[in-house]
Design a protein around this motif. Structure first.
Motif, PDB file in Angstrom:
ATOM      1  N   MET A 109      31.209  29.995  43.362  1.00 47.34           N
ATOM      2  CA  MET A 109      31.379  31.161  42.903  1.00 47.34           C
ATOM      3  C   MET A 109      32.585  30.865  41.912  1.00 47.34           C
ATOM      4  SD  MET A 109      32.013  33.363  46.478  1.00 47.34           S
ATOM      5  CE  MET A 109      31.965  34.880  45.614  1.00 47.34           C
ATOM      6  N   GLY A 110      32.998  29.783  41.486  1.00 45.37           N
ATOM      7  CA  GLY A 110      33.814  29.512  40.423  1.00 45.37           C
ATOM      8  C   GLY A 110      35.059  30.315  40.798  1.00 45.37           C
ATOM      9  N   LEU A 111      35.554  30.048  42.121  1.00 50.10           N
ATOM     10  CA  LEU A 111      36.917  30.627  42.639  1.00 50.10           C
ATOM     11  C   LEU A 111      38.072  29.970  42.013  1.00 50.10           C
ATOM     12  CD1 LEU A 111      36.396  30.774  46.465  1.00 50.10           C
ATOM     13  CD2 LEU A 111      36.164  32.498  44.830  1.00 50.10           C
ATOM     14  N   PRO A 112      39.007  30.685  41.882  1.00 46.46           N
ATOM     15  CA  PRO A 112      40.258  30.202  41.272  1.00 46.46           C
ATOM     16  C   PRO A 112      41.138  29.431  42.552  1.00 46.46           C
ATOM     17  CG  PRO A 112      40.013  32.499  40.748  1.00 46.46           C
ATOM     18  CD  PRO A 112      39.079  32.124  41.633  1.00 46.46           C
ATOM     19  N   GLU A 113      41.798  28.577  41.904  1.00 41.70           N
ATOM     20  CA  GLU A 113      42.806  27.586  43.032  1.00 41.70           C
ATOM     21  C   GLU A 113      43.339  28.599  44.268  1.00 41.70           C
ATOM     22  OE1 GLU A 113      42.430  24.364  43.364  1.00 41.70           O
ATOM     23  OE2 GLU A 113      40.949  24.229  41.747  1.00 41.70           O
ATOM     24  N   SER A 165      26.219  41.992  52.629  1.00 42.75           N
ATOM     25  CA  SER A 165      24.901  41.710  52.563  1.00 42.75           C
ATOM     26  C   SER A 165      24.558  41.380  50.881  1.00 42.75           C
ATOM     27  CB  SER A 165      24.326  43.241  52.738  1.00 42.75           C
ATOM     28  OG  SER A 165      24.755  44.223  51.862  1.00 42.75           O
ATOM     29  N   ASP A 166      25.251  41.026  50.174  1.00 39.63           N
ATOM     30  CA  ASP A 166      24.920  40.592  48.894  1.00 39.63           C
ATOM     31  C   ASP A 166      25.721  39.296  48.380  1.00 39.63           C
ATOM     32  OD1 ASP A 166      27.214  41.802  48.144  1.00 39.63           O
ATOM     33  OD2 ASP A 166      26.351  43.062  46.706  1.00 39.63           O
ATOM     34  N   PHE A 167      26.297  38.660  49.534  1.00 38.61           N
ATOM     35  CA  PHE A 167      27.154  37.526  49.111  1.00 38.61           C
ATOM     36  C   PHE A 167      26.298  36.498  48.821  1.00 38.61           C
ATOM     37  CE2 PHE A 167      30.064  33.843  50.830  1.00 38.61           C
ATOM     38  CZ  PHE A 167      31.238  34.176  49.891  1.00 38.61           C
ATOM     39  N   LEU A 168      26.773  35.544  47.938  1.00 42.95           N
ATOM     40  CA  LEU A 168      26.059  34.476  47.098  1.00 42.95           C
ATOM     41  C   LEU A 168      24.568  34.835  46.881  1.00 42.95           C
ATOM     42  CD1 LEU A 168      27.167  31.335  49.535  1.00 42.95           C
ATOM     43  CD2 LEU A 168      28.196  32.368  47.251  1.00 42.95           C
ATOM     44  N   SER A 169      24.282  36.106  46.442  1.00 44.69           N
ATOM     45  CA  SER A 169      23.040  36.469  46.135  1.00 44.69           C
ATOM     46  C   SER A 169      22.905  36.522  44.608  1.00 44.69           C
ATOM     47  CB  SER A 169      22.588  37.746  46.507  1.00 44.69           C
ATOM     48  OG  SER A 169      23.365  39.038  46.015  1.00 44.69           O
ATOM     49  N   GLN A 170      23.987  36.501  43.801  1.00 43.49           N
ATOM     50  CA  GLN A 170      24.492  36.544  42.419  1.00 43.49           C
ATOM     51  C   GLN A 170      25.735  36.199  42.136  1.00 43.49           C
ATOM     52  OE1 GLN A 170      23.721  40.609  41.391  1.00 43.49           O
ATOM     53  NE2 GLN A 170      25.343  41.403  43.028  1.00 43.49           N
ATOM     54  N   PRO A 171      25.915  35.921  40.862  1.00 41.24           N
ATOM     55  CA  PRO A 171      27.222  35.463  40.412  1.00 41.24           C
ATOM     56  C   PRO A 171      28.373  36.629  40.621  1.00 41.24           C
ATOM     57  CG  PRO A 171      25.721  34.930  38.717  1.00 41.24           C
ATOM     58  CD  PRO A 171      24.873  35.709  39.758  1.00 41.24           C
ATOM     59  N   CYS A 172      29.465  36.475  40.874  1.00 37.57           N
ATOM     60  CA  CYS A 172      30.463  37.310  41.069  1.00 37.57           C
ATOM     61  C   CYS A 172      31.779  37.062  40.499  1.00 37.57           C
ATOM     62  CB  CYS A 172      30.656  37.250  42.620  1.00 37.57           C
ATOM     63  SG  CYS A 172      32.107  38.091  43.180  1.00 37.57           S
ATOM     64  N   GLU A 173      32.475  38.184  39.822  1.00 33.65           N
ATOM     65  CA  GLU A 173      33.699  37.917  39.236  1.00 33.65           C
ATOM     66  C   GLU A 173      34.692  37.953  40.265  1.00 33.65           C
ATOM     67  OE1 GLU A 173      34.048  40.322  35.561  1.00 33.65           O
ATOM     68  OE2 GLU A 173      32.538  41.284  36.330  1.00 33.65           O
ATOM     69  N   ALA A 174      34.540  36.937  41.068  1.00 31.44           N
ATOM     70  CA  ALA A 174      35.738  36.570  42.288  1.00 31.44           C
ATOM     71  C   ALA A 174      37.064  36.709  41.669  1.00 31.44           C
ATOM     72  CB  ALA A 174      35.516  35.400  42.985  1.00 31.44           C
ATOM     73  N   GLU A 175      37.362  36.319  40.552  1.00 32.76           N
ATOM     74  CA  GLU A 175      38.782  36.306  40.189  1.00 32.76           C
ATOM     75  C   GLU A 175      39.561  37.491  39.841  1.00 32.76           C
ATOM     76  OE1 GLU A 175      36.462  36.859  36.435  1.00 32.76           O
ATOM     77  OE2 GLU A 175      36.149  35.517  38.334  1.00 32.76           O
ATOM     78  N   ARG A 176      38.495  38.658  40.015  1.00 32.34           N
ATOM     79  CA  ARG A 176      39.048  40.011  39.877  1.00 32.34           C
ATOM     80  C   ARG A 176      39.509  40.555  41.239  1.00 32.34           C
ATOM     81  NH1 ARG A 176      35.673  43.408  35.723  1.00 32.34           N
ATOM     82  NH2 ARG A 176      37.390  44.788  35.893  1.00 32.34           N
ATOM     83  N   TYR A 177      39.422  39.946  42.481  1.00 34.75           N
ATOM     84  CA  TYR A 177      39.287  40.546  43.813  1.00 34.75           C
ATOM     85  C   TYR A 177      40.715  39.692  44.380  1.00 34.75           C
ATOM     86  CZ  TYR A 177      34.787  42.476  43.318  1.00 34.75           C
ATOM     87  OH  TYR A 177      33.774  43.177  42.781  1.00 34.75           O
ATOM     88  N   LEU A 186      37.229  35.351  51.771  1.00 30.65           N
ATOM     89  CA  LEU A 186      38.195  34.648  50.424  1.00 30.65           C
ATOM     90  C   LEU A 186      39.517  35.452  50.311  1.00 30.65           C
ATOM     91  CD1 LEU A 186      34.835  34.220  48.265  1.00 30.65           C
ATOM     92  CD2 LEU A 186      35.593  32.621  49.908  1.00 30.65           C
ATOM     93  N   VAL A 187      40.356  34.859  50.231  1.00 34.05           N
ATOM     94  CA  VAL A 187      41.568  35.818  50.334  1.00 34.05           C
ATOM     95  C   VAL A 187      42.686  34.799  49.381  1.00 34.05           C
ATOM     96  CG1 VAL A 187      42.477  34.653  52.716  1.00 34.05           C
ATOM     97  CG2 VAL A 187      43.679  36.827  51.734  1.00 34.05           C
ATOM     98  N   ARG A 188      43.255  35.527  48.627  1.00 33.12           N
ATOM     99  CA  ARG A 188      44.276  34.910  47.867  1.00 33.12           C
ATOM    100  C   ARG A 188      45.535  34.703  48.487  1.00 33.12           C
ATOM    101  NH1 ARG A 188      43.625  34.937  42.071  1.00 33.12           N
ATOM    102  NH2 ARG A 188      41.949  36.369  41.605  1.00 33.12           N
ATOM    103  N   ASP A 189      46.328  33.645  48.036  1.00 30.21           N
ATOM    104  CA  ASP A 189      47.394  33.153  48.353  1.00 30.21           C
ATOM    105  C   ASP A 189      48.627  34.364  48.644  1.00 30.21           C
ATOM    106  OD1 ASP A 189      48.933  30.973  49.886  1.00 30.21           O
ATOM    107  OD2 ASP A 189      50.213  31.039  48.055  1.00 30.21           O
ATOM    108  N   GLY A 190      48.517  35.165  47.535  1.00 31.02           N
ATOM    109  CA  GLY A 190      49.538  36.143  47.507  1.00 31.02           C
ATOM    110  C   GLY A 190      49.411  36.923  48.669  1.00 31.02           C
TER     111      GLY A 190
END
Length: 365
Positions: free
Chosen positions: A63-67, A178-190, A210-214
């Motif tokens: 997913m290219g997840l931010p740190e 129902s569509d997780f890991l079925s396509q690329p996702c702009e995860a950094e926007r969530y 997937l949850v941000r530290d903030g």
């Protein structure tokens, strides 16, 4: 096709890839690296800690997840997240959270959120029978909302957002079950993404969050331990006895996506091909098969449609079951037909189904 070996078009649990099923079969007898059945390996073992670590890394890579994201493997399904999210993000806030009511499952989230505070239903498709999704011009977001919640793909109605919603200055929370890991996702926007496993990524029993530290830093201090994301983050998803088997299968799925499929862009191409076959069959049937969702909002995961009468639908379902196609009945709230095309379902399976549909239409006149 051997009717004793049915193809799984169910809305969930969905089909798993054959290569993964073979590994699961072996692991039930003995996991090669351990020599014990996966059903009897301790969640406190070093081996299982390495499973969790590798799975987290695989999801980050795919997913290219931010740190600043935590990757958690929880229990309770998406239903538990309907409560945990407002407990964490809405409790004690002066402004209402914003929710989209786009179908059956997003409707389930509303009542749980209201237990924790005020919410504003930004848009509802109920009046139109949940046959479409809102356009951007219909959504008047508030900059004061503590978060925006929506479901990316409604499995029951066969609707899918093909864009990211919301404001960049308001936390986005999305149910991607129902569509997780079925396509690329702009995860950094969530700020928070959640998905139970039993559609695209494994058997029932585990939910990926997937949850941000903030989000964790600003959560209320008095949450019950099991309902506090911080507890699970600190314990690396082993706060209590986790579903070892389900987590292990999700690990195998991520290996399959990475090593056999070639990543999420390639998975998306395959999923678009499967959905394209199904929607062409509907569109070329001259109204014999009647798609439920508006064309621009059609789901790549769940193709929903009707036939002319309930009696004809029952004939179709009976013939499909006899021919080896399983799980095509629509959800109990909508009826009709639903073909779910999750990651593990092959293009060949969809080709066989569309061939059956063409043959059934010809015989039905």
């Amino acid at each position: 096709m051997n009717p004793l070996n049915h193809l799984n078009f169910s809305g969930g649990p969905g089909a798993l890839p054959e290569s993964v099923l073979l590994q699961v079969q072996q692991s039930i007898i003995a996991v090669p690296e351990v020599g014990l059945s996966i059903l009897g390996i301790s969640h406190r073992s070093d081996w299982f800690a390495s499973v969790v670590a590798e799975l987290e890394g695989n999801i980050r890579e795919l997913m290219g997840l931010p740190e600043d994201f935590h990757v958690l493997f929880l229990q309770g399904g998406a239903t538990q997240q309907f409560s945990m999210i407002p407990m964490t993000l809405l409790r004690g806030k002066p402004h209402p959270a914003e929710y989209l009511h786009t179908g059956y499952w997003s409707g389930k989230a509303l009542a749980e959120a209201r237990r924790e505070g005020a919410i504003r239903v930004l848009w509802s498709g109920e009046a139109s029978g949940f046959r479409r999704l809102p356009g951007d011009e219909e959504l008047a977001y508030s900059p004061d909302a503590p978060y925006l919640h929506y479901i990316s793909n409604e499995t029951v109605e066969g609707l899918q957002f093909h864009r990211v919603l919301g404001r960049d200055d308001v936390p986005r929370v999305c149910d991607m079950s129902s569509d997780f890991l079925s396509q690329p996702c702009e995860a950094e926007r969530y700020s928070l993404i959640y998905a139970h496993a039993q559609k695209n990524i494994g058997p029932a029993g585990v939910t990926v969050v997937l949850v941000r530290d903030g989000v964790l830093k600003n959560a209320p201090a008095d949450l019950p331990g099991f309902l506090d994301y911080r507890s699970h983050a600190q314990a690396h998803s082993i706060f209590n006895t986790p579903p070892v088997f389900a987590i292990y299968v999700v690990l195998l799925i991520t290996r399959w996506l990475r090593n056999e499929i070639g990543g999420l862009s390639r998975m998306a191409e395959i999923n678009r091909s499967k959905a394209g076959l199904m929607y062409r069959r509907l569109d070329d049937s001259h109204g014999f098969y009647r798609g439920r969702a508006e064309t621009q909002d059609r789901s790549l995961m769940n193709v929903t449609f009707n036939l002319a009468t309930p009696e004809l639908e029952q004939r179709f379902l009976a013939a499909a079951q006899a021919a080896g196609f399983s799980g095509l009945s629509g959800h109990r709230s909508t009826g009709g037909i639903r073909a779910s095309l999750y990651n593990g379902l092959t293009l060949s399976a969809v080709e066989q189904l569309t061939g059956f549909m063409e043959d059934f239409q010809r015989k039905a006149g």
